[in-house]
Design a protein around this motif. Structure first.
Motif, PDB file in Angstrom:
ATOM      1  N   ILE A   1       0.854  -1.302   0.029  1.00 33.77           N
ATOM      2  CA  ILE A   1      -0.068  -0.130   0.101  1.00 33.77           C
ATOM      3  C   ILE A   1       0.766   1.257   0.008  1.00 33.77           C
ATOM      4  O   ILE A   1       0.656   2.236  -0.647  1.00 33.77           O
ATOM      5  CB  ILE A   1      -0.997  -0.127   1.114  1.00 33.77           C
ATOM      6  CG1 ILE A   1      -1.739  -1.404   0.992  1.00 33.77           C
ATOM      7  CG2 ILE A   1      -1.736   1.107   1.545  1.00 33.77           C
ATOM      8  CD1 ILE A   1      -2.707  -1.277  -0.052  1.00 33.77           C
ATOM      9  N   GLN A   2       1.949   1.156   0.769  1.00 36.44           N
ATOM     10  CA  GLN A   2       2.813   2.326   0.902  1.00 36.44           C
ATOM     11  C   GLN A   2       3.352   2.521  -0.303  1.00 36.44           C
ATOM     12  O   GLN A   2       3.492   3.997  -0.839  1.00 36.44           O
ATOM     13  CB  GLN A   2       3.821   2.217   2.147  1.00 36.44           C
ATOM     14  CG  GLN A   2       4.739   3.163   2.018  1.00 36.44           C
ATOM     15  CD  GLN A   2       4.321   4.821   2.060  1.00 36.44           C
ATOM     16  OE1 GLN A   2       3.342   5.103   3.019  1.00 36.44           O
ATOM     17  NE2 GLN A   2       4.843   5.574   1.382  1.00 36.44           N
ATOM     18  N   ARG A   3       3.788   1.657  -1.137  1.00 37.73           N
ATOM     19  CA  ARG A   3       4.686   2.131  -2.173  1.00 37.73           C
ATOM     20  C   ARG A   3       3.694   2.364  -3.404  1.00 37.73           C
ATOM     21  O   ARG A   3       4.369   2.836  -4.335  1.00 37.73           O
ATOM     22  CB  ARG A   3       5.591   0.325  -2.709  1.00 37.73           C
ATOM     23  CG  ARG A   3       6.591   0.239  -1.572  1.00 37.73           C
ATOM     24  CD  ARG A   3       7.614   1.436  -1.407  1.00 37.73           C
ATOM     25  NE  ARG A   3       8.480   1.200  -0.413  1.00 37.73           N
ATOM     26  CZ  ARG A   3       9.496   1.956  -0.179  1.00 37.73           C
ATOM     27  NH1 ARG A   3       9.730   3.143  -0.697  1.00 37.73           N
ATOM     28  NH2 ARG A   3      10.567   1.492   0.792  1.00 37.73           N
ATOM     29  N   ILE A   4       2.448   2.133  -3.395  1.00 41.37           N
ATOM     30  CA  ILE A   4       2.125   2.656  -4.397  1.00 41.37           C
ATOM     31  C   ILE A   4       2.085   4.116  -4.449  1.00 41.37           C
ATOM     32  O   ILE A   4       1.885   4.957  -5.391  1.00 41.37           O
ATOM     33  CB  ILE A   4       0.209   2.198  -4.155  1.00 41.37           C
ATOM     34  CG1 ILE A   4       0.305   0.855  -4.452  1.00 41.37           C
ATOM     35  CG2 ILE A   4      -0.560   2.981  -5.125  1.00 41.37           C
ATOM     36  CD1 ILE A   4      -1.052   0.171  -4.254  1.00 41.37           C
ATOM     37  N   GLY A   5       1.780   4.798  -3.207  1.00 42.95           N
ATOM     38  CA  GLY A   5       2.104   6.170  -2.865  1.00 42.95           C
ATOM     39  C   GLY A   5       3.363   6.818  -3.456  1.00 42.95           C
ATOM     40  O   GLY A   5       3.515   7.838  -3.982  1.00 42.95           O
ATOM     41  N   CYS A   6       4.346   5.957  -3.143  1.00 48.33           N
ATOM     42  CA  CYS A   6       5.665   6.163  -3.513  1.00 48.33           C
ATOM     43  C   CYS A   6       5.823   6.330  -5.101  1.00 48.33           C
ATOM     44  O   CYS A   6       6.551   7.079  -5.836  1.00 48.33           O
ATOM     45  CB  CYS A   6       6.719   5.258  -3.263  1.00 48.33           C
ATOM     46  SG  CYS A   6       6.989   5.382  -1.357  1.00 48.33           S
ATOM     47  N   LEU A   7       5.003   5.213  -5.695  1.00 49.92           N
ATOM     48  CA  LEU A   7       5.284   5.124  -7.302  1.00 49.92           C
ATOM     49  C   LEU A   7       4.477   6.331  -7.839  1.00 49.92           C
ATOM     50  O   LEU A   7       4.734   7.048  -9.018  1.00 49.92           O
ATOM     51  CB  LEU A   7       4.148   4.014  -7.679  1.00 49.92           C
ATOM     52  CG  LEU A   7       4.279   3.799  -9.303  1.00 49.92           C
ATOM     53  CD1 LEU A   7       5.628   3.348  -9.702  1.00 49.92           C
ATOM     54  CD2 LEU A   7       3.313   2.400  -9.531  1.00 49.92           C
ATOM     55  N   TRP A   8       3.405   6.991  -7.238  1.00 49.74           N
ATOM     56  CA  TRP A   8       2.690   8.145  -7.782  1.00 49.74           C
ATOM     57  C   TRP A   8       3.467   9.524  -7.559  1.00 49.74           C
ATOM     58  O   TRP A   8       3.724  10.489  -8.333  1.00 49.74           O
ATOM     59  CB  TRP A   8       1.375   8.200  -6.901  1.00 49.74           C
ATOM     60  CG  TRP A   8       0.175   7.478  -7.674  1.00 49.74           C
ATOM     61  CD1 TRP A   8       0.222   7.068  -8.792  1.00 49.74           C
ATOM     62  CD2 TRP A   8      -1.084   7.192  -6.833  1.00 49.74           C
ATOM     63  NE1 TRP A   8      -1.128   6.084  -8.884  1.00 49.74           N
ATOM     64  CE2 TRP A   8      -1.721   6.096  -7.742  1.00 49.74           C
ATOM     65  CE3 TRP A   8      -1.502   7.126  -5.590  1.00 49.74           C
ATOM     66  CZ2 TRP A   8      -2.856   5.671  -7.453  1.00 49.74           C
ATOM     67  CZ3 TRP A   8      -2.633   6.631  -5.050  1.00 49.74           C
ATOM     68  CH2 TRP A   8      -3.454   5.813  -6.048  1.00 49.74           C
TER      69      TRP A   8
ATOM     70  N   VAL B   1       9.300   4.473 -16.304  1.00 53.08           N
ATOM     71  CA  VAL B   1       8.498   5.250 -16.072  1.00 53.08           C
ATOM     72  C   VAL B   1       8.878   6.852 -16.042  1.00 53.08           C
ATOM     73  O   VAL B   1      10.347   6.815 -16.055  1.00 53.08           O
ATOM     74  CB  VAL B   1       7.707   5.497 -14.682  1.00 53.08           C
ATOM     75  CG1 VAL B   1       6.934   4.040 -14.568  1.00 53.08           C
ATOM     76  CG2 VAL B   1       8.786   5.343 -13.686  1.00 53.08           C
ATOM     77  N   GLN B   2       8.439   8.078 -16.444  1.00 55.03           N
ATOM     78  CA  GLN B   2       8.766   8.998 -16.500  1.00 55.03           C
ATOM     79  C   GLN B   2       7.798  10.225 -15.592  1.00 55.03           C
ATOM     80  O   GLN B   2       6.510   9.772 -15.730  1.00 55.03           O
ATOM     81  CB  GLN B   2       8.992   9.596 -18.096  1.00 55.03           C
ATOM     82  CG  GLN B   2       9.863   8.988 -18.797  1.00 55.03           C
ATOM     83  CD  GLN B   2       9.787   9.713 -20.310  1.00 55.03           C
ATOM     84  OE1 GLN B   2       8.856   9.031 -21.001  1.00 55.03           O
ATOM     85  NE2 GLN B   2      10.527  10.418 -20.472  1.00 55.03           N
ATOM     86  N   TYR B   3       8.599  11.046 -15.066  1.00 52.33           N
ATOM     87  CA  TYR B   3       7.696  12.041 -13.907  1.00 52.33           C
ATOM     88  C   TYR B   3       7.874  13.304 -14.501  1.00 52.33           C
ATOM     89  O   TYR B   3       8.700  13.715 -15.344  1.00 52.33           O
ATOM     90  CB  TYR B   3       8.648  11.882 -12.724  1.00 52.33           C
ATOM     91  CG  TYR B   3       8.177  10.636 -12.069  1.00 52.33           C
ATOM     92  CD1 TYR B   3       6.905  10.092 -11.573  1.00 52.33           C
ATOM     93  CD2 TYR B   3       9.317   9.319 -11.942  1.00 52.33           C
ATOM     94  CE1 TYR B   3       6.975   9.007 -10.716  1.00 52.33           C
ATOM     95  CE2 TYR B   3       9.043   8.195 -11.459  1.00 52.33           C
ATOM     96  CZ  TYR B   3       7.870   8.085 -10.843  1.00 52.33           C
ATOM     97  OH  TYR B   3       7.588   6.831 -10.276  1.00 52.33           O
ATOM     98  N   GLY B   4       6.841  13.956 -14.143  1.00 52.35           N
ATOM     99  CA  GLY B   4       6.665  15.285 -14.809  1.00 52.35           C
ATOM    100  C   GLY B   4       7.464  16.510 -13.983  1.00 52.35           C
ATOM    101  O   GLY B   4       8.335  16.152 -13.096  1.00 52.35           O
ATOM    102  N   GLN B   5       7.486  17.807 -14.316  1.00 54.27           N
ATOM    103  CA  GLN B   5       8.100  18.865 -14.022  1.00 54.27           C
ATOM    104  C   GLN B   5       7.885  18.728 -12.224  1.00 54.27           C
ATOM    105  O   GLN B   5       6.726  18.749 -11.764  1.00 54.27           O
ATOM    106  CB  GLN B   5       7.908  20.088 -14.423  1.00 54.27           C
ATOM    107  CG  GLN B   5       8.294  20.241 -15.997  1.00 54.27           C
ATOM    108  CD  GLN B   5       7.853  21.381 -16.832  1.00 54.27           C
ATOM    109  OE1 GLN B   5       7.173  22.203 -16.193  1.00 54.27           O
ATOM    110  NE2 GLN B   5       8.667  21.678 -17.685  1.00 54.27           N
TER     111      GLN B   5
ATOM    112  N   VAL C   1      11.170   1.688  -9.370  1.00 55.01           N
ATOM    113  CA  VAL C   1      11.531   1.069  -8.208  1.00 55.01           C
ATOM    114  C   VAL C   1      10.301   0.750  -7.136  1.00 55.01           C
ATOM    115  O   VAL C   1      10.230  -0.478  -6.592  1.00 55.01           O
ATOM    116  CB  VAL C   1      12.643   1.726  -7.457  1.00 55.01           C
ATOM    117  CG1 VAL C   1      13.013   1.253  -6.097  1.00 55.01           C
ATOM    118  CG2 VAL C   1      13.963   1.784  -8.324  1.00 55.01           C
ATOM    119  N   PRO C   2       9.301   1.814  -6.955  1.00 56.47           N
ATOM    120  CA  PRO C   2       8.094   1.312  -6.110  1.00 56.47           C
ATOM    121  C   PRO C   2       7.486   0.260  -6.356  1.00 56.47           C
ATOM    122  O   PRO C   2       6.942  -0.492  -5.834  1.00 56.47           O
ATOM    123  CB  PRO C   2       7.514   2.538  -6.108  1.00 56.47           C
ATOM    124  CG  PRO C   2       8.426   3.788  -6.136  1.00 56.47           C
ATOM    125  CD  PRO C   2       9.546   2.996  -7.447  1.00 56.47           C
TER     126      PRO C   2
END
Length: 580
Positions: free
Chosen positions: A119-126, A141-145, A172-173
């Motif tokens: 559950i916690q790592r879902i938040g880390c992924l977001w 994956v790519q993350y925004g500005q 990684v998450p």
């Protein structure tokens, strides 16, 4: 992925600990353990996990050494889960040793740990806080500005400010989520084969640590803090993982081969040991409370309230048992003395005889100032940001009304119920800008007085309306009196004077003396000190039904740089209702 919003992280972070609580309690109760025992064990884990998590977020080994001695004055928004577990495990074992509890009480954590991890790592992924190294794999994956990955790649010169996304990195998450699922599968297969109590949770930890050792090869080192620095080809954290795995597997093997199948028998810790451990944990968190974010304080408050309620019930039961014990001894003595006699029939007396009831109405005016610093715009996350400091200087003047319902019993006992409302307009200077503020509140509470001891409690629900918006929060308090109230007594308490949605996040402790000078109402004098301040309360009788009261409080503590509050008023006592 956007990767720069912490709302999802907060939801999953809180949900992970809530699930940990539910799963541990359900599995523990199914194993015939008491709710009180389980809540103590769970509190020990949460307290030392949070402390270790903040130690890991300190930034360097030297800062870690100073953390416990000189806690930071502002929240550390970062989180280091690995350091949290390293710190929690030895202190959890110490808790079991002190409370005289068996290791099998830790087995309910076996399934709770991997589920909470998922559950916690879902938040880390977001959020993108624990991002990986650059990769060309299809699952990247790519993350925004303004996300942690984007900011890091910008600082390294791999992208420019016009880039809308970071470089593709290892998810990684998501790898951590897979490790949690693998651990659950292993536990399902092995749970009936493990014999030694405590080995099931050890197997769960060994599985999670083994998976994480390999996952760390794909995670950016800076996201681990100082433990992510390389040493002899791998991270310092991975060397520590190797040491734990060697010790853990050896311990698991020898305990399994030297222990018969454990039997689940109900155990309860000693009451006085439980009180000492709970008080020590509470003092530790109070000492470090500035380092925790509001969400973390809310989680800690939940677990402390849950365990504290259970502790209160057990203390009450013990006191009742002692009282009944002495009552039985007294009755037996009277019975043997009275054998062969024919005593005259005496009228029975009521157990609690009410001798007087009255109500007081208090009309008062209050004024003062409050200067403090708080943070806005902060983000949660493994690499969170405490936010921007805001300097607030407020002055206020207002009126209040309160009603107290008194009941006097024979034996110098008194109960009081209180209801109070306050309305205070004022001015606030926020970072140099003048703003109007309007504060109003409603308070409720009670006090129980015996001859030599008294307890008080209550909470103020308040709302502050400013040009920027509305702030709502609760301010609880708890008081204790030791000594005869009519002569001289010790006055102690803890409360919160700051308006925030997480009560007791800025606790204020007071200690003083007082006397009611032989009276049975609230007339009297109290003087005392806060951690960095003092207070005085005087209730001067003008006539039998009229009392003049004055209060002064000065309490610059924690984030509060300066705070003064004055109150003057008149208390009228309505016609008494006497019972004979």
């Amino acid at each position: 992925m956007e990767g720069n919003s912490s709302e999802e992280f907060v939801i999953t972070f809180a949900s992970a600990f809530l699930l940990l609580l539910i799963i541990f309690l359900i599995d523990g109760l199914r194993r015939h353990n008491s709710f009180f025992t389980l809540s103590l064990v769970l509190l020990s884990l949460i307290v030392f996990f949070f402390v270790g998590m903040k130690i890991g977020a300190a930034g360097s080994i030297s800062e870690t050494g100073n953390f416990l001695i000189h806690p930071p004055s502002q929240p550390l928004a970062g989180k280091n889960g690995a350091m949290g577990m390293f710190f929690a495990i030895p202190f959890l074992l110490l808790a079991l040793y002190w409370l005289r509890l068996p290791l099998r009480l830790l087995d309910p954590f076996a399934f709770a740990f991997p589920i909470a991890t998922i559950i916690q790592r879902i938040g880390c992924l977001w959020y993108g806080c624990c991002h990986g190294c650059p990769t060309q794999l299809p699952m990247a994956v790519q993350y925004g500005q303004n996300s942690p990955a984007w900011n890091y790649h910008l600082s390294q010169g791999w992208i420019d400010e016009s880039a809308h996304l970071s470089i593709a990195v290892h998810p990684v998450p998501f790898y951590y989520i897979i490790s949690g699922l693998i651990t659950i599968i292993i536990l399902v297969i092995m749970r009936k084969k493990v014999k030694a109590g405590g080995n099931l949770v050890l197997l769960s930890l060994l599985s999670l640590i083994s998976c994480r050792f390999f996952i760390e090869f794909f995670r950016e080192g800076y996201t681990n803090g100082f433990s992510g620095q390389p040493f002899a080809g791998i991270k310092q954290l991975q060397w520590f993982f190797l040491l734990l795995l060697i010790i853990g597997f050896i311990t698991f093997y020898f305990r399994e081969n030297s222990t018969q199948k454990s039997i689940n028998l109900a155990v309860k810790p000693s009451l006085y040991r439980s009180v000492i451990w709970y008080a020590g944990s509470l003092l530790l968190i109070y000492h470090l409370h500035n380092a925790f974010t509001p969400v973390e304080k809310g989680i800690l408050l939940l677990f402390f309230c849950l365990t504290g309620y259970q502790l209160f019930i057990h203390i009450t039961r013990r006191l009742i048992q002692l009282r009944l014990k002495y009552l039985y001894l007294s009755l037996a003595s009277i019975f043997f003395i009275a054998i062969g006699q024919s005593p005259e029939e005496a009228p029975t007396k009521p157990k609690r005889s009410i001798i007087e009831k009255f109500t007081t109405l208090d009309l008062n005016a209050g004024w003062g100032n409050l200067d403090y610093t708080y943070y806005v715009g902060g983000t949660e996350g493994c690499m969170g940001d405490p936010g921007t400091p805001m300097r607030s200087q407020s002055s206020f003047t207002g009126i209040g009304i309160s009603t107290n319902f008194h009941t006097l019993y024979k034996g110098d006992r008194r109960n009081v119920w209180m209801l109070q409302g306050y309305f205070m307009p004022g001015q606030e200077i926020l970072n140099g800008n003048n703003e109007s503020v309007f504060f109003y509140s409603l308070s409720g509470g009670g006090r129980y007085h015996w001859r030599n001891v008294g307890l008080g409690y209550g909470i103020t629900a308040g709302q502050a309306q400013t040009d920027e918006g509305v702030t709502f929060g609760g301010m609880p308090y708890l008081t204790l009196r030791l000594g005869p109230q009519r002569i001289c007594y010790l006055d102690a308490g803890v409360g919160d004077f700051t308006l925030n949605p997480f009560p007791l996040s800025t606790p204020t402790v007071n200690l003083g003396i007082g006397s009611h000078f032989g009276r049975t109402d609230d007339a009297g004098l109290r003087l005392g000190f806060y951690q960095k301040g003092h207070y005085g309360l005087a209730h001067i009788p003008v006539s039998r039904n009229l009392t003049f009261n004055f209060q002064y409080h000065y309490f610059p503590v924690d984030i509060i740089d300066d705070a003064k509050f004055y109150k003057v008023g008149l208390t009228y006592r309505f016609s008494d209702k006497k019972k004979r």
